[in-house]
Design an enzyme around this catalytic site. Structure first.
Site, short mmCIF file in Angstrom:
data_model
loop_
_atom_site.label_atom_id
_atom_site.label_comp_id
_atom_site.label_asym_id
_atom_site.label_seq_id
_atom_site.Cartn_x
_atom_site.Cartn_y
_atom_site.Cartn_z
N ARG A 87 8.25 -21.72 -22.99
CA ARG A 87 8.23 -21.08 -21.68
C ARG A 87 6.83 -21.20 -21.08
NH1 ARG A 87 8.03 -16.37 -22.14
NH2 ARG A 87 8.41 -15.97 -24.33
N TYR A 215 13.09 -27.20 -20.71
CA TYR A 215 13.01 -26.33 -21.90
C TYR A 215 13.92 -25.11 -21.70
CZ TYR A 215 11.59 -22.77 -25.13
OH TYR A 215 11.64 -21.77 -26.07
N LYS A 224 16.76 -15.92 -19.79
CA LYS A 224 15.60 -15.11 -19.40
C LYS A 224 15.63 -14.80 -17.90
CE LYS A 224 14.11 -15.30 -23.57
NZ LYS A 224 14.30 -14.12 -24.43
N HIS A 244 15.06 -6.96 -23.64
CA HIS A 244 14.84 -8.06 -24.58
C HIS A 244 15.09 -7.53 -25.99
CE1 HIS A 244 11.83 -11.43 -25.93
NE2 HIS A 244 13.08 -11.83 -25.99
N SER A 266 9.05 -12.47 -28.39
CA SER A 266 9.62 -13.76 -28.74
C SER A 266 9.08 -14.25 -30.08
CB SER A 266 9.26 -14.79 -27.67
OG SER A 266 9.63 -14.30 -26.40
N CYS A 268 9.54 -13.25 -33.14
CA CYS A 268 9.12 -12.23 -34.13
C CYS A 268 10.28 -11.83 -35.03
CB CYS A 268 8.56 -11.00 -33.42
SG CYS A 268 6.95 -11.29 -32.68
N ASP A 293 19.23 -11.35 -28.80
CA ASP A 293 18.06 -11.50 -27.92
C ASP A 293 18.08 -10.57 -26.71
OD1 ASP A 293 15.61 -12.89 -27.32
OD2 ASP A 293 16.66 -14.02 -25.77
N ARG A 383 13.87 -25.45 -31.79
CA ARG A 383 14.95 -24.49 -31.53
C ARG A 383 16.31 -24.98 -32.00
NH1 ARG A 383 13.85 -19.42 -28.81
NH2 ARG A 383 11.62 -19.48 -28.46
#
Ligand code: OXD
Ligand code: MN
Length: 598
Positions: A87, A215, A224, A244, A266, A268, A293, A383
């Site tokens: 991002r 991306y 998002k 989130h 993000s 974690c 998420d 990812r």
């Protein structure tokens, strides 16, 4: 899908035609066709036949590489432009008429100026290309909390990924009907140039325009952009929260179900935590996943806070995944891998994957790699994109239109020092203060700054679609609408000793903390009062059989150093000063109370 149907949706662009009679939708798509001038327009229906057709096309075009189907059935590989791997917060804008509405933590540009700029970039940008029209539903079908978005994109990778991440196609058009209430999203890849990369949100128009990137976090607009930035804006207007957060269910051996939502920044470990495998000591306990998420949460008629997961798939960080057998199983089929390493037998590899490294492979950039290479083979933000139905511990409630009642909200950051393993807020406003002052070391999920501690309130710093101070006010106000509010906790799995080693074993062992949290919610375990909040008593955190966890390490993991905390409060000040004009006074009082307790 038969050939005739396919031709109908792969039509020459001709303005207002499509598999819907929704006039507002047709008119908007026609306008965007006139702007972008694609050669073809494909309205996606979300069928399996369509997916197979688009996948084959993506392979022919070199966008995807078919992986070893014996080892990884239904899996494909994608390599992104090396300049486009995460991002980009500096290119992400909230375009409200008044800058104050966007607040000091968001980039801002007046809507008129941004529309003009981006329409300029999009004009003729799809010449020679196909525009995919992706109707998608965020939330379980029929849910009063679900929202419809339409994404127009010239990226086949996006079309395929949105088919995994959302309930995409006819299902969304059915939910929309003739309503004009849908998010309008336009994505043009352009030449994937960081200088012409913008992720622009127009919350007042329920519109998103993303250009110059491919991306996921920048271009899968349901995630998002809609579910968090636009979602948070709508949530404030409509009386709900877009967060989130993962959502999981803790099921006890006798079938008691407790639902927990948790906000971590993000990369974690949200996906891992959402499908945690309890250690052997917790025989009969089960964790199932509602979401990994994002949570949309709204007060229910019984006075509890109900949550849905608006997504239908997981876009997770690959490195670290192999610590969880559920996750390994989940990504062993029907998964798109992006920016991992590719072995000669068309398998995927990343640093930390079980087994020896390959003698030779291609790294995420496509260059030859051997174990002697200095660079990493897989990008740290490589990812997987996988349907949630692959998750072996998917909760059936993930499809419940009414959502699940949340008993606990957990906030957590990645902190090598200062922050103890777990503590519980004294009450809702104190919990909001804890969430608002969260700090975390930055990760590879966003470009720049990895490792630095930054304030990331509620893990929403990059995702809040309006003034962060007003967002805190909204959180405080929500309390009035929730008769039985969830209890609020803070965790830190990442505290280290003076040798830089993690004090807490993490992963499945986090069940021990989760169990204490659940027991606190049901009022059946003890806690000690500290300046930060309630912490487990020496007996109430069950660490029986925890591997390599000495009493001294646990003590250190839970230690509250008053000096460190005085410094921490001063560091929190920076964000509070930024937000001062909109900061709820309640939070200033909470800060004073904390200082007085230290
Ligand atoms: C994500 C992120 O991809 O938070 O979920 O960056
Ligand atoms: Mn995320």
């Amino acid at each position: 899908m038969n050939r005739g149907q396919n031709e109908a949706i792969m039509s020459k662009p001709s303005g207002a035609t499509g598999p819907t009679s929704n006039k507002t939708l047709l008119t908007w798509v026609a306008d965007m066709i006139a702007l972008c001038q694609p050669d073809k327009v494909h309205w996606c229906d979300g069928s399996k036949a369509e997916r197979d057709m688009l996948t084959a096309q993506a392979v022919r075009e070199g966008v995807l590489i078919e992986l070893n189907q014996r080892k990884l059935p239904g899996c494909y590989y994608h390599r992104s432009n090396p300049n486009d791997v995460a991002r980009v917060e500096q290119s992400t804008f909230i375009c409200t008429v008044d800058q104050v509405e966007a607040g000091p933590t968001n980039n801002w540009m007046p809507p008129k100026e941004m529309y003009q700029k981006l329409r300029g970039y999009c004009r003729g940008a799809m010449k020679g290309r196909t525009m995919y029209v992706l109707p998608y539903l965020m939330g379980p079908p029929g849910s009063p909390m679900a929202k419809v978005g339409i994404e127009l994109t010239d990226s086949i990778y996006v079309a395929l990924s949105m088919g995994i991440m959302t309930r995409m196609g006819t299902i969304a058009l059915d939910q929309l009907g003739d309503s004009d209430e849908f998010n309008r999203g336009l994505h043009c890849m352009l030449d994937v140039n960081p200088d012409r990369r913008y992720i622009a949100h127009f919350p007042q128009d329920n519109t998103i325009i993303s250009v110059g990137s491919n991306y996921g976090g920048n271009v899968l607009l349901g995630k998002k952009c809609l579910a968090l930035r636009i979602g948070s804006y709508l949530g404030r207007q409509e009386g709900w929260l877009a967060e989130h957060m993962l959502i999981l269910c803790v099921e006890s051996p006798d079938g008691e179900k407790t639902y927990v939502a948790a906000a971590f920044p993000s990369a974690c470990g949200k996906t891992n935590f959402a499908m945690l495998i309890p250690p052997a000591h917790f025989k009969g306990w089960k964790i199932t996943t509602i979401g990994d998420d994002i949570a949309w949460m709204k007060p229910g008629p019984d006075g509890r806070l109900y949550a849905i997961n608006p997504e239908a798939g997981y876009f997770g960080v690959v490195p670290g995944t192999n610590s969880n057998p559920n996750a390994v199983q989940m990504i062993s089929r029907d998964t798109v891998y992006t920016n991992v390493a590719l072995t000669p037998d068309l398998d995927v590899w990343w640093e930390g994957k079980d087994g020896p490294p390959p003698a030779e492979c291609l790294d995420w950039r496509g260059n030859k790699w051997t174990p002697e290479s200095k660079e990493k083979a897989a990008h740290p933000n490589s990812r997987f994109t996988t349907p949630m139905t692959n998750n072996p511990v998917l909760a059936p409630e993930a499809n419940d239109p009414n959502g699940v009642p949340i008993s606990a909200i957990i906030f957590g950051g990645r902190r090598g020092d200062t922050v103890p393993l777990v503590f519980q807020a004294f009450n809702w406003v104190h919990g909001v203060y804890i969430g608002a002052t969260m700090g975390s070391e930055m990760t590879a999920a966003a470009v720049g700054g990895a490792g630095q501690v930054r304030r990331d309130p509620m893990a929403m710093l990059p995702f809040c679609g309006y003034h962060m101070g007003d967002y805190f006010r909204h959180w405080i106000n929500m309390h009035r609408l929730i008769k039985h509010p969830p209890r609020i906790f803070h965790v830190n799995w990442f505290r280290k000793n003076s040798h830089g080693e993690f004090l807490w074993p993490g992963f499945g062992e986090n069940m021990r903390v989760l169990k204490w949290i659940v027991d606190r919610c049901h009022g059946r375990t003890d806690a000690d009062e500290t300046p930060l909040g309630w912490v487990p008593t020496s007996k109430s955190l069950d660490v029986t059989g925890a591997p390599g966890l000495s009493a001294a390490a646990l003590e250190q993991a839970q230690h509250i150093d008053h000096e460190e905390w005085r410094r921490e409060v001063i560091r929190q000040e920076e964000l509070f000063m930024k937000l001062y004009s909109h900061l709820p006074k309640e939070l200033i009082f909470q800060r004073e109370l904390l200082v007085a307790r230290l």
